[in-house]
Design a protein around this motif. Structure first.
Motif, PDB file in Angstrom:
ATOM      1  N   SER A  56     -28.980 -10.507 -32.675  1.00 20.00           N
ATOM      2  CA  SER A  56     -30.162  -9.861 -33.249  1.00 20.00           C
ATOM      3  C   SER A  56     -30.390  -8.534 -32.540  1.00 20.00           C
ATOM      4  CB  SER A  56     -31.389 -10.763 -33.101  1.00 20.00           C
ATOM      5  OG  SER A  56     -31.657 -11.026 -31.739  1.00 20.00           O
ATOM      6  N   ILE A  57     -30.636  -7.499 -33.343  1.00 18.11           N
ATOM      7  CA  ILE A  57     -30.841  -6.135 -32.827  1.00 18.11           C
ATOM      8  C   ILE A  57     -32.203  -5.656 -33.324  1.00 18.11           C
ATOM      9  CG2 ILE A  57     -29.862  -3.831 -32.625  1.00 18.11           C
ATOM     10  CD1 ILE A  57     -27.220  -5.024 -33.704  1.00 18.11           C
ATOM     11  N   THR A  58     -32.994  -5.114 -32.428  1.00 22.22           N
ATOM     12  CA  THR A  58     -34.336  -4.660 -32.763  1.00 22.22           C
ATOM     13  C   THR A  58     -34.350  -3.154 -32.937  1.00 22.22           C
ATOM     14  OG1 THR A  58     -35.282  -6.479 -31.489  1.00 22.22           O
ATOM     15  CG2 THR A  58     -36.753  -4.666 -32.051  1.00 22.22           C
ATOM     16  N   PHE A  59     -34.876  -2.685 -34.072  1.00 29.97           N
ATOM     17  CA  PHE A  59     -35.026  -1.263 -34.364  1.00 29.97           C
ATOM     18  C   PHE A  59     -36.472  -0.979 -34.750  1.00 29.97           C
ATOM     19  CE2 PHE A  59     -30.495  -1.982 -35.368  1.00 29.97           C
ATOM     20  CZ  PHE A  59     -29.917  -1.000 -34.576  1.00 29.97           C
ATOM     21  N   LEU A 155     -27.252 -12.303 -26.728  1.00 28.26           N
ATOM     22  CA  LEU A 155     -27.417 -12.354 -28.179  1.00 28.26           C
ATOM     23  C   LEU A 155     -28.555 -11.487 -28.688  1.00 28.26           C
ATOM     24  CD1 LEU A 155     -26.926 -16.196 -28.721  1.00 28.26           C
ATOM     25  CD2 LEU A 155     -25.212 -14.375 -28.860  1.00 28.26           C
ATOM     26  N   THR A 156     -29.385 -10.957 -27.829  1.00 28.59           N
ATOM     27  CA  THR A 156     -30.533 -10.140 -28.245  1.00 28.59           C
ATOM     28  C   THR A 156     -30.400  -8.755 -27.626  1.00 28.59           C
ATOM     29  OG1 THR A 156     -31.925 -12.099 -28.353  1.00 28.59           O
ATOM     30  CG2 THR A 156     -33.037  -9.969 -28.328  1.00 28.59           C
ATOM     31  N   PHE A 157     -30.542  -7.718 -28.460  1.00 30.09           N
ATOM     32  CA  PHE A 157     -30.363  -6.344 -27.998  1.00 30.09           C
ATOM     33  C   PHE A 157     -31.503  -5.477 -28.526  1.00 30.09           C
ATOM     34  CE2 PHE A 157     -26.200  -8.273 -28.101  1.00 30.09           C
ATOM     35  CZ  PHE A 157     -25.614  -7.861 -26.921  1.00 30.09           C
ATOM     36  N   GLU A 158     -31.776  -4.411 -27.786  1.00 33.11           N
ATOM     37  CA  GLU A 158     -32.745  -3.387 -28.197  1.00 33.11           C
ATOM     38  C   GLU A 158     -31.945  -2.188 -28.707  1.00 33.11           C
ATOM     39  OE1 GLU A 158     -36.615  -1.976 -28.828  1.00 33.11           O
ATOM     40  OE2 GLU A 158     -36.015  -3.931 -28.009  1.00 33.11           O
ATOM     41  N   GLY A 159     -32.061  -1.912 -29.998  1.00 33.32           N
ATOM     42  CA  GLY A 159     -31.293  -0.824 -30.575  1.00 33.32           C
ATOM     43  C   GLY A 159     -31.795   0.542 -30.144  1.00 33.32           C
ATOM     44  N   LEU A 160     -30.890   1.508 -30.090  1.00 31.72           N
ATOM     45  CA  LEU A 160     -31.238   2.885 -29.737  1.00 31.72           C
ATOM     46  C   LEU A 160     -31.660   3.635 -30.995  1.00 31.72           C
ATOM     47  CD1 LEU A 160     -28.221   3.723 -27.384  1.00 31.72           C
ATOM     48  CD2 LEU A 160     -30.468   2.820 -26.735  1.00 31.72           C
ATOM     49  N   GLU A 161     -32.703   4.463 -30.854  1.00 27.87           N
ATOM     50  CA  GLU A 161     -33.157   5.252 -31.990  1.00 27.87           C
ATOM     51  C   GLU A 161     -32.332   6.521 -32.164  1.00 27.87           C
ATOM     52  OE1 GLU A 161     -35.290   4.186 -34.193  1.00 27.87           O
ATOM     53  OE2 GLU A 161     -35.408   2.337 -33.021  1.00 27.87           O
ATOM     54  N   ILE A 162     -31.716   6.984 -31.083  1.00 24.32           N
ATOM     55  CA  ILE A 162     -30.819   8.129 -31.156  1.00 24.32           C
ATOM     56  C   ILE A 162     -29.490   7.717 -30.545  1.00 24.32           C
ATOM     57  CG2 ILE A 162     -32.649   9.863 -31.098  1.00 24.32           C
ATOM     58  CD1 ILE A 162     -32.100  10.247 -28.138  1.00 24.32           C
ATOM     59  N   PRO A 163     -28.388   8.275 -31.014  1.00 27.18           N
ATOM     60  CA  PRO A 163     -27.087   7.892 -30.456  1.00 27.18           C
ATOM     61  C   PRO A 163     -27.007   8.215 -28.973  1.00 27.18           C
ATOM     62  CG  PRO A 163     -26.830   9.145 -32.500  1.00 27.18           C
ATOM     63  CD  PRO A 163     -28.264   9.259 -32.105  1.00 27.18           C
ATOM     64  N   PRO A 164     -26.253   7.441 -28.203  1.00 22.32           N
ATOM     65  CA  PRO A 164     -26.080   7.759 -26.775  1.00 22.32           C
ATOM     66  C   PRO A 164     -25.368   9.090 -26.602  1.00 22.32           C
ATOM     67  CG  PRO A 164     -24.543   6.050 -27.453  1.00 22.32           C
ATOM     68  CD  PRO A 164     -25.484   6.251 -28.601  1.00 22.32           C
ATOM     69  N   ALA A 165     -25.814   9.858 -25.630  1.00 21.32           N
ATOM     70  CA  ALA A 165     -25.213  11.176 -25.407  1.00 21.32           C
ATOM     71  C   ALA A 165     -23.754  11.066 -25.007  1.00 21.32           C
ATOM     72  CB  ALA A 165     -26.004  11.943 -24.351  1.00 21.32           C
ATOM     73  N   VAL A 166     -23.423  10.017 -24.264  1.00 23.76           N
ATOM     74  CA  VAL A 166     -22.043   9.813 -23.808  1.00 23.76           C
ATOM     75  C   VAL A 166     -21.691   8.357 -24.018  1.00 23.76           C
ATOM     76  CG1 VAL A 166     -20.449   9.921 -21.867  1.00 23.76           C
ATOM     77  CG2 VAL A 166     -22.226  11.645 -22.097  1.00 23.76           C
ATOM     78  N   THR A 167     -20.594   8.113 -24.695  1.00 17.98           N
ATOM     79  CA  THR A 167     -20.126   6.749 -24.886  1.00 17.98           C
ATOM     80  C   THR A 167     -19.253   6.312 -23.719  1.00 17.98           C
ATOM     81  OG1 THR A 167     -18.261   7.583 -26.180  1.00 17.98           O
ATOM     82  CG2 THR A 167     -20.237   6.936 -27.397  1.00 17.98           C
ATOM     83  N   HIS A 168     -19.045   4.989 -23.622  1.00 17.13           N
ATOM     84  CA  HIS A 168     -18.310   4.464 -22.473  1.00 17.13           C
ATOM     85  C   HIS A 168     -16.835   4.846 -22.494  1.00 17.13           C
ATOM     86  CE1 HIS A 168     -21.894   1.813 -22.362  1.00 17.13           C
ATOM     87  NE2 HIS A 168     -21.687   1.855 -21.062  1.00 17.13           N
ATOM     88  N   ASP A 169     -16.313   5.183 -23.668  1.00 17.24           N
ATOM     89  CA  ASP A 169     -14.893   5.533 -23.733  1.00 17.24           C
ATOM     90  C   ASP A 169     -14.639   6.996 -23.378  1.00 17.24           C
ATOM     91  OD1 ASP A 169     -16.154   6.570 -25.907  1.00 17.24           O
ATOM     92  OD2 ASP A 169     -14.594   6.047 -27.356  1.00 17.24           O
ATOM     93  N   ARG A 170     -15.679   7.729 -23.024  1.00 23.66           N
ATOM     94  CA  ARG A 170     -15.521   9.143 -22.659  1.00 23.66           C
ATOM     95  C   ARG A 170     -15.329   9.227 -21.150  1.00 23.66           C
ATOM     96  NH1 ARG A 170     -19.578  13.899 -24.847  1.00 23.66           N
ATOM     97  NH2 ARG A 170     -18.427  15.688 -24.021  1.00 23.66           N
ATOM     98  N   THR A 171     -14.211   9.776 -20.708  1.00 19.78           N
ATOM     99  CA  THR A 171     -13.888   9.831 -19.278  1.00 19.78           C
ATOM    100  C   THR A 171     -14.602  11.001 -18.620  1.00 19.78           C
ATOM    101  OG1 THR A 171     -11.917  11.135 -19.739  1.00 19.78           O
ATOM    102  CG2 THR A 171     -11.663   8.744 -19.604  1.00 19.78           C
ATOM    103  N   GLY A 172     -15.065  10.776 -17.429  1.00 19.63           N
ATOM    104  CA  GLY A 172     -15.767  11.800 -16.674  1.00 19.63           C
ATOM    105  C   GLY A 172     -16.712  11.156 -15.672  1.00 19.63           C
ATOM    106  N   LYS A 173     -17.640  11.949 -15.142  1.00 15.96           N
ATOM    107  CA  LYS A 173     -18.587  11.467 -14.147  1.00 15.96           C
ATOM    108  C   LYS A 173     -19.999  11.902 -14.528  1.00 15.96           C
ATOM    109  CE  LYS A 173     -15.433  11.585 -10.163  1.00 15.96           C
ATOM    110  NZ  LYS A 173     -15.197  12.197  -8.830  1.00 15.96           N
ATOM    111  N   ARG A 174     -20.935  11.055 -14.139  1.00 18.95           N
ATOM    112  CA  ARG A 174     -22.346  11.364 -14.305  1.00 18.95           C
ATOM    113  C   ARG A 174     -22.897  11.862 -12.974  1.00 18.95           C
ATOM    114  NH1 ARG A 174     -24.869   7.903 -18.663  1.00 18.95           N
ATOM    115  NH2 ARG A 174     -23.117   6.957 -19.794  1.00 18.95           N
TER     116      ARG A 174
END
Length: 554
Positions: A56-59, A155-174
């Protein structure tokens, strides 16, 4: 024809034996529903075994979502379908129930993000244009690789209203930046290195203390290796103007940074650890300008306090503290206080210095202070104050009237005893304008002490005596002076007559000169004779020699 019946005389026939055939209780026809049931059960079991995980995802809203049609996509691959859409208990949120495929059930774990992909326009550009034809879908972002378990752990998630700025498959550093204010930065603002876009701003929030803003940036690989422990970040939004001896300079990173802001960074090789790559999530300070970022290393901060008895109009928080042309720090606070002895208010100026900007001198002092258990800043300032270090306000801009604090050595300053304290107290001297005003005031005070009234009376008396003297000269001395001038004129006339060419004096003088000339010739002849006949001094002059009779002397 009648039916014949057997008579008594006929032989007897035995009674027939009836045997019933044995029937089966289960008919072969029942095999059909049994097989059908088994096939249905196998399909159910197969479906149950192949069924995915329901999450279940909450928006905030279900805009663009449809039951049975909206897909879940991970890296543009369909991994699930929306099964139902409902509300939470207070109907403030929309709860979307979706089914994940069994082979990707491990995506339902901590760290996985869900958001609705649809056409969007933000500072980073336009995204989600493909959904104009295919319809909206739910994007999935998860840490790559399987988790410890191959099944769902959340099984329960809070959906994002805007896409994440950086996805996990993007290599680099924060990296985390701390700034006084956000400025014109926003999520998606670019990050520049040598004017090349190497990353972006991925988030920001107000610090818990409320005194600063925490900004998170992401630098793509392999450019993240250029972020070292000595790297300086600054806000590159807008246009940077500077006017100096080289003229007017205008600097900006790009046209995009003019519109949406941006962050730039460069390593400062004079800083410590300038060649050591910074770890992920390292914290840096975000400077307002490039000049502040590239200034000498700050190092340890040292707080000072100064007292000014004159007006500090034009001095503001953030003003520079200068020493021999090097910016040592900035003004951090300005307050007023009252002196009960002089019954006057005075200004208290607090500032923060960075002694490491003095170079190797501070390093040597710090080594000595560490050995003796002393504070390096107090030791350094104590020696400099002993030799005349003072703080003075000077104009930074004659047009705007801005002031800055100048630290300089004044050999003629009054000796002051330095007592270590927190913050350290630095003595001050009046500014150049204040000294000029004080000198003018002293001159005016001295002029006011001059007894102009007495001088005027004496001057009137002197003028009266001078007037009487002039009258006496006019009446008595002037006639006598005229007689004397007449006598002098007569004397000069006589002298002229005496000195005339035919006067007695020149004639007598000429005769005297002639007699002197003849006397000189006689003396010369006598000298020649005595030189030739020295015996004449004893015997007297003899007879004159006969010409040609004696020896000839050349």
């Amino acid at each position: 024809m009648s039916e014949q019946t057997p008579g008594k005389g006929d032989p007897q026939i035995a009674a027939p034996t009836i045997t019933r055939k044995r029937q089966n209780r289960i008919s072969w026809i029942w095999l059909v529903p049994v097989v059908a049931a088994l096939m249905g059960l196998s399909l159910v079991v197969r479906t149950w075994l192949q069924a995915g995980t329901d999450i279940s995802i909450t928006f905030n809203s279900a805009d663009g979502l449809e039951v049975g049609k909206t897909r879940l996509r991970y890296k543009d691959v369909n991994v699930g379908t929306v099964k139902s859409i409902g509300f939470n208990e207070d109907r403030s949120k929309v709860v979307v129930t979706a089914e994940l495929a069994k082979e990707v059930s491990d995506l339902a774990r901590d760290g996985t993000n869900f958001w609705v992909v649809k056409p969007r326009l933000d500072v980073s550009g336009v995204s989600g244009l493909g959904t104009l034809l295919s319809g909206a879908y739910i994007g999935v972002d998860a840490i790559e690789g399987k988790g410890k378990a191959s099944k769902a752990t959340k099984l329960t998630f809070e959906g994002l209203e805007i896409p994440p700025a950086v996805t996990h498959d993007r290599t680099g550093k924060r990296f985390k930046l701390k700034a006084d204010n956000l400025g014109s930065l926003d999520v998606g603002s670019p990050v520049y290195y040598r004017r090349i876009n190497v990353g972006r701003v991925i988030g920001y929030e107000l610090d818990k203390s409320g005194d600063s803003v925490n900004i998170e940036v992401f630098v793509d690989a392999p450019n993240d290796a250029f972020v070292t422990s000595g790297t300086r970040f600054w806000n590159s939004s807008g246009v940077d103007f500077s006017v100096n001896a080289d003229g007017l300079k205008v600097r900006t990173q790009s046209v995009v940074s003019l519109l949406v802001g941006g962050v730039a960074f460069e390593p400062v090789y004079t800083a410590r650890g300038a060649n050591k790559p910074a770890p992920a999530d390292a914290e840096f300070e975000l400077y307002s300008t490039e000049a502040q970022a590239k200034a000498n290393p700050d190092g340890e901060a040292f707080d000072i306090r100064m007292r000014f008895d004159q007006s500090i109009r034009g001095l503001a928080v953030g003003a520079l503290v200068d020493f021999s042309g090097i910016t040592l720090g900035n003004v951090t606070g300005i307050n007023l206080d009252f002196d009960p002895e002089t019954k006057r208010f005075y200004s208290v100026v607090d500032a923060t210095l960075y002694p490491e900007r003095l170079g190797s001198v501070y390093d040597e002092v710090r080594e000595l202070a560490d050995k003796e258990g002393d504070v390096a800043g107090n030791r350094l300032l104590g020696g400099m104050i002993k030799h005349g270090l003072r703080a003075q306000l000077r104009p930074a801009n004659l047009l705007t009237g801005q002031l800055y604090v100048n630290l300089d050595v004044f050999p003629n300053a009054k000796p002051v005893t330095f007592n270590p304290s927190v913050p350290a107290i630095i003595p001050t001297v009046p500014g150049n304008l204040d000294q000029l005003q004080q000198q003018l005031s002293n001159i005016v005070n001295k002029i006011e002490k001059i007894p102009f009234d007495k001088i005027g009376e004496d001057l009137r008396t002197t003028l009266a005596s001078t007037s009487r003297l002039m009258n006496r000269l006019d009446k008595q001395v002037a006639p006598e002076a005229q007689g004397m001038l007449k006598q002098a004129r007569d004397s000069m006339a006589r002298i002229n007559e005496l000195l005339a060419s035919d006067g007695s004096l020149p004639v007598s003088t000429e005769r005297a000169l002639q007699e002197l000339n003849r006397a000189a010739r006689s003396l010369r002849s006598l000298a020649d004779f005595l030189q030739a006949n020295p015996e004449a001094l004893l015997r007297g002059r003899g007879a004159d020699p006969i010409p040609g009779s004696g020896p000839v002397k050349n």
